[in-house]
Design an enzyme around this catalytic site. Structure first.
Site, short mmCIF file in Angstrom:
data_model
loop_
_atom_site.label_atom_id
_atom_site.label_comp_id
_atom_site.label_asym_id
_atom_site.label_seq_id
_atom_site.Cartn_x
_atom_site.Cartn_y
_atom_site.Cartn_z
N PRO A 1 4.60 9.86 -1.86
CA PRO A 1 4.17 8.62 -1.23
C PRO A 1 4.59 8.54 0.24
O PRO A 1 5.78 8.60 0.55
CB PRO A 1 4.89 7.54 -2.05
CG PRO A 1 5.47 8.23 -3.23
CD PRO A 1 5.63 9.65 -2.87
N GLU A 2 3.63 8.45 1.09
CA GLU A 2 3.88 8.16 2.50
C GLU A 2 3.35 6.75 2.75
O GLU A 2 3.07 6.03 1.80
CB GLU A 2 3.20 9.21 3.39
CG GLU A 2 3.74 10.61 3.12
CD GLU A 2 3.21 11.67 4.09
OE1 GLU A 2 2.80 11.31 5.19
OE2 GLU A 2 3.21 12.85 3.71
N HIS B 1 11.94 8.98 -17.53
CA HIS B 1 12.08 8.59 -16.13
C HIS B 1 11.54 7.19 -15.81
O HIS B 1 11.34 6.86 -14.65
CB HIS B 1 11.46 9.61 -15.17
CG HIS B 1 11.89 11.01 -15.43
ND1 HIS B 1 13.21 11.39 -15.43
CD2 HIS B 1 11.18 12.12 -15.71
CE1 HIS B 1 13.29 12.69 -15.70
NE2 HIS B 1 12.08 13.16 -15.89
N ARG C 1 12.37 12.50 -9.88
CA ARG C 1 13.35 13.14 -9.00
C ARG C 1 14.44 12.20 -8.50
O ARG C 1 15.40 12.63 -7.90
CB ARG C 1 12.64 13.82 -7.83
CG ARG C 1 12.40 15.29 -8.10
CD ARG C 1 11.23 15.84 -7.35
NE ARG C 1 9.98 15.53 -8.07
CZ ARG C 1 8.80 16.03 -7.76
NH1 ARG C 1 8.69 16.84 -6.75
NH2 ARG C 1 7.74 15.72 -8.44
N ARG D 1 12.58 15.80 25.47
CA ARG D 1 12.85 16.28 24.11
C ARG D 1 12.26 17.67 23.90
O ARG D 1 11.09 17.91 24.18
CB ARG D 1 12.24 15.33 23.09
CG ARG D 1 12.83 13.95 23.19
CD ARG D 1 13.17 13.47 21.83
NE ARG D 1 13.58 12.08 21.86
CZ ARG D 1 14.13 11.49 20.81
NH1 ARG D 1 14.31 12.17 19.71
NH2 ARG D 1 14.49 10.25 20.88
#
Length: 272
Positions: A2-3, A92, A111, A153
């Site tokens: 999931p983003e 889970h 996880r 950077r």
DNA sequence: AGATTCGCCTGAGAGC
DNA sequence: TGCTCTCAGGCGAATC
């Protein structure tokens, strides 16, 4: 995994089922996650009315009537499903938030990189949210902002764009896709990219995230929306996960390399 | 301060 | 079939 688009998809899926509903009971079967579920979590939530939802970066927030908020992060294998109470348990299934109308929110995360936390009196900023960069859809986020932040950077632009302190929500998949669309090679030093190119990139980041939200997210392995349905954006990926396959634009084989410990994909011809 | 590395986890897939 | 090994990765913390 999931983003931002996946979290937003879940938020939109969950919202109509939880707003104006009262929490009747909370079950915590497994408290060990990224951070432990607070011991008094269930007790604090019981009887509270959910008055709204929001999202900050990849955190999903449930707003409660006493000013507290529930913070939910899905890590990389988390799911949040709207189910009927009594739905069969599978491995889970860590947390249930039961609502007065017989529905419940079920948090499932093999996880356990995710988190379910309580943010008491949410008027002050939460440590996990403080220091986060702007939302990609905010006015603050544009090419000028990226250009300004990147000066001096040396890190790869892909790592730069994925840095949540710079901008939130551009995870591995969407960083790769945005850079492809902008024609920028992911290894390029962030500080060496020009303002015009950053303007294109900022707009591509927004486009990619928007399109992914409209497709219900990207389902590669674990992701499912609040109704369990898969997303469809994976059909629109140009580079992510397409190592050795022909570029959809120029047919050159897509290449994979590791940048900042994460696999990265790009077209050596389209991205310079 | 910026860049890099580590560590937390389990399931899927590869190889034997 | 079943074991072992590798990889996936969000992101805060630790280290360089």
């Amino acid at each position: 995994m999931p983003e931002l688009p996946e979290v937003e998809t879940i938020r939109r899926g969950v919202e109509p089922y939880v707003v104006d509903r009262r929490i009747s009971r909370v079950l915590v079967r497994e408290a060990r996650m990224r951070w432990p579920v607070p011991p008094d979590f269930a007790e604090q939530l019981r009887g509270r009315l959910i008055v709204g939802t929001s999202r900050r970066g990849k955190y999903l927030l449930l707003h409660l009537d006493n000013g507290d908020r529930v913070l939910i992060h899905l890590g990389m294998s988390g799911r949040l499903l709207v189910l009927d109470q009594g739905h069969p348990l599978i491995k889970h299934d860590h947390v249930d938030i039961e609502l007065g109308d017989g529905k419940m929110l079920r948090f499932h995360d093999p996880r356990r990189f995710g988190a379910v936390l309580l943010w008491r009196h949410a008027d002050a900023s939460h440590p996990l949210l403080a220091g986060m960069g702007p939302e990609p859809f905010s006015d603050e986020f544009d090419g000028d902002y990226l250009h300004r932040m990147s000066r001096g950077r040396s890190a790869a632009i892909k790592s730069f764009v994925m840095d949540g302190r710079i901008v939130v929500g551009a995870g591995n998949i969407y960083a790769a896709e945005s850079l492809f669309r902008a024609g920028i090679r992911p290894t390029r030093a962030a500080g060496d990219v020009s303002l015009p190119r950053y303007r294109v990139l900022a707009s591509m980041i927004r486009d990619v995230l928007n399109e992914a939200i409209m497709q219900g997210g990207t389902t590669l392995r674990d992701f499912a929306g609040a109704d369990g349905a898969a997303g469809y954006f994976q059909q629109d990926l140009y580079v992510y996960g397409r190592d050795t396959q022909p570029c959809r634009s120029c047919a050159t084989p897509i290449r994979r390399l590791v940048i900042g410990q994460r696999s990265s994909f790009f077209c050596p011809r389209c991205q310079r």
